[in-house]
Design a protein around this motif. Sequence first.
Motif, PDB file in Angstrom:
ATOM      1  N   GLN A 114       0.835  -1.209   0.000  1.00 17.44           N
ATOM      2  CA  GLN A 114       0.000   0.000   0.000  1.00 17.44           C
ATOM      3  C   GLN A 114       0.863   1.250   0.000  1.00 17.44           C
ATOM      4  O   GLN A 114       0.574   2.224  -0.704  1.00 17.44           O
ATOM      5  N   ARG A 115       1.933   1.236   0.788  1.00 21.60           N
ATOM      6  CA  ARG A 115       2.821   2.405   0.844  1.00 21.60           C
ATOM      7  C   ARG A 115       3.536   2.614  -0.493  1.00 21.60           C
ATOM      8  O   ARG A 115       3.686   3.754  -0.960  1.00 21.60           O
ATOM      9  N   LEU A 116       3.974   1.531  -1.096  1.00 18.28           N
ATOM     10  CA  LEU A 116       4.646   1.640  -2.394  1.00 18.28           C
ATOM     11  C   LEU A 116       3.693   2.175  -3.459  1.00 18.28           C
ATOM     12  O   LEU A 116       4.067   3.021  -4.277  1.00 18.28           O
ATOM     13  N   ILE A 117       2.466   1.710  -3.428  1.00 16.10           N
ATOM     14  CA  ILE A 117       1.493   2.137  -4.434  1.00 16.10           C
ATOM     15  C   ILE A 117       1.123   3.605  -4.247  1.00 16.10           C
ATOM     16  O   ILE A 117       0.895   4.331  -5.222  1.00 16.10           O
ATOM     17  N   ALA A 118       1.089   4.078  -2.997  1.00 13.37           N
ATOM     18  CA  ALA A 118       0.828   5.504  -2.760  1.00 13.37           C
ATOM     19  C   ALA A 118       1.896   6.356  -3.439  1.00 13.37           C
ATOM     20  O   ALA A 118       1.605   7.407  -4.024  1.00 13.37           O
ATOM     21  N   GLN A 119       3.138   5.909  -3.378  1.00  9.34           N
ATOM     22  CA  GLN A 119       4.240   6.612  -4.049  1.00  9.34           C
ATOM     23  C   GLN A 119       4.098   6.516  -5.565  1.00  9.34           C
ATOM     24  O   GLN A 119       4.285   7.498  -6.285  1.00  9.34           O
ATOM     25  N   VAL A 120       3.748   5.342  -6.045  1.00  7.51           N
ATOM     26  CA  VAL A 120       3.597   5.131  -7.486  1.00  7.51           C
ATOM     27  C   VAL A 120       2.497   6.026  -8.052  1.00  7.51           C
ATOM     28  O   VAL A 120       2.634   6.599  -9.133  1.00  7.51           O
ATOM     29  N   LYS A 121       1.416   6.163  -7.321  1.00  3.30           N
ATOM     30  CA  LYS A 121       0.298   6.980  -7.799  1.00  3.30           C
ATOM     31  C   LYS A 121       0.720   8.423  -8.031  1.00  3.30           C
ATOM     32  O   LYS A 121       0.269   9.070  -8.980  1.00  3.30           O
ATOM     33  N   ARG A 122       1.579   8.950  -7.163  1.00  7.39           N
ATOM     34  CA  ARG A 122       2.038  10.336  -7.319  1.00  7.39           C
ATOM     35  C   ARG A 122       2.851  10.506  -8.601  1.00  7.39           C
ATOM     36  O   ARG A 122       2.811  11.548  -9.245  1.00  7.39           O
ATOM     37  N   ASP A 123       3.604   9.472  -8.962  1.00  7.05           N
ATOM     38  CA  ASP A 123       4.468   9.560 -10.138  1.00  7.05           C
ATOM     39  C   ASP A 123       3.737   9.289 -11.451  1.00  7.05           C
ATOM     40  O   ASP A 123       4.264   9.581 -12.520  1.00  7.05           O
ATOM     41  N   LYS A 124       2.548   8.719 -11.363  1.00  2.00           N
ATOM     42  CA  LYS A 124       1.705   8.470 -12.538  1.00  2.00           C
ATOM     43  C   LYS A 124       2.446   7.717 -13.648  1.00  2.00           C
ATOM     44  O   LYS A 124       2.700   8.261 -14.725  1.00  2.00           O
ATOM     45  N   PRO A 125       2.801   6.469 -13.417  1.00  4.55           N
ATOM     46  CA  PRO A 125       3.503   5.691 -14.447  1.00  4.55           C
ATOM     47  C   PRO A 125       2.589   5.370 -15.617  1.00  4.55           C
ATOM     48  O   PRO A 125       1.363   5.445 -15.511  1.00  4.55           O
ATOM     49  N   ARG A 126       3.193   4.992 -16.719  1.00  5.04           N
ATOM     50  CA  ARG A 126       2.408   4.674 -17.911  1.00  5.04           C
ATOM     51  C   ARG A 126       1.747   3.309 -17.804  1.00  5.04           C
ATOM     52  O   ARG A 126       0.695   3.077 -18.399  1.00  5.04           O
TER      53      ARG A 126
END
Length: 354
Positions: A114-126
């Motif tokens: 969950q913590r990793l995904i919160a970070q990923v969401k901010r970066d908006k990967p393709r």
Amino acid sequence: MIAGRFQIRKFWNSSTEARGGRLEAAKTEFRPLASHLRSLMKYNIFFIFLFFALPARGFVETDVTRVVEASEEVVILKTNQKISQYNIPAEVFKKALPYPIRELDMEGDLDKGQRLIAQVKRDKPRLIFAIGDKATFLAKKEFSETPVIFSMVLNWNKLKISENKNITGISLDVPPESQFTQLKLVAPRVSRVGVIYSPEASQELIERAKEISSGLGLGLVSYQVHSEKEVKKAWDKIKDQIDALWMVADPIVITTNSFEFLQKQTLRQKIPFMGYSESFVKAGALLSVSPDYETIGSQAASIAAQILEDKQKPWDIQVAEPIGTVITLNKNTAKKLGLLLDDRILSLIDRTFE
């Protein structure tokens, strides 16, 4: 009086002349200095401009660069990279795609995920490439628009992948026809195959297997259970009706205890027991036909290219079956079952255990 006024005027004039002379002298003396100061001011203004303008420009370029890189980034989310099988498709996937790729490891922990995904969401990967059950579960839960490709998930229907239009992937379930064909190759006398399953997890697979088995000259004897505790009863019901047992990736049925029970019972009655991964063959099952993990990585990269380059939507790409397979055989079990395997058959086996 007049003389006094004259003296005052004379003093004033002389004072004025003196002051004027001193002023002119001062102007003459300070003119080079003033010119120098004006030059310095010009340079200072120029340097002040550089000081404020260039860093500001630098920040803008840095931010733009970061955003561009983030928008180009593809994320690999692993359930747990300590599981070596998960690393194989990840490596193939990375080599095949010309995009910046970041790998994240949940270490088997949903909270960390969950913590990793919160970070990923901010970066908006393709795009997200989820490897394993937990990674796929979180990707499905947390992303509704970012394309997600899942892999290394047994019985993927249990996660209700079809509810999300942004998800597609590669199944870990080898088609029944491939498994039955290899079973007939190793144990040609088999005619009736038993299977214990739960309808909650495997109903669709069993219905498909029934259609396929008849075309291969096999009868399928199936028995439903709803918990691991019912496995022993199910075995007693079907053991005299079958000459082979097929294990499906059903989490309700297959546990460590139920596998050990079925492995001992089938060996005692000399019934070939077919698992769904090589780990079961290593533990005593006769045979397995499992996916080739490198091929899964290649398939995932191909799907990613369809989404990123060809602009296809994930919901237009069906979940793919694994193309490559690995056939594993336990020679010791084959010997105990009295199976004679010639060199021709053994040449078709990818891996063996003694």
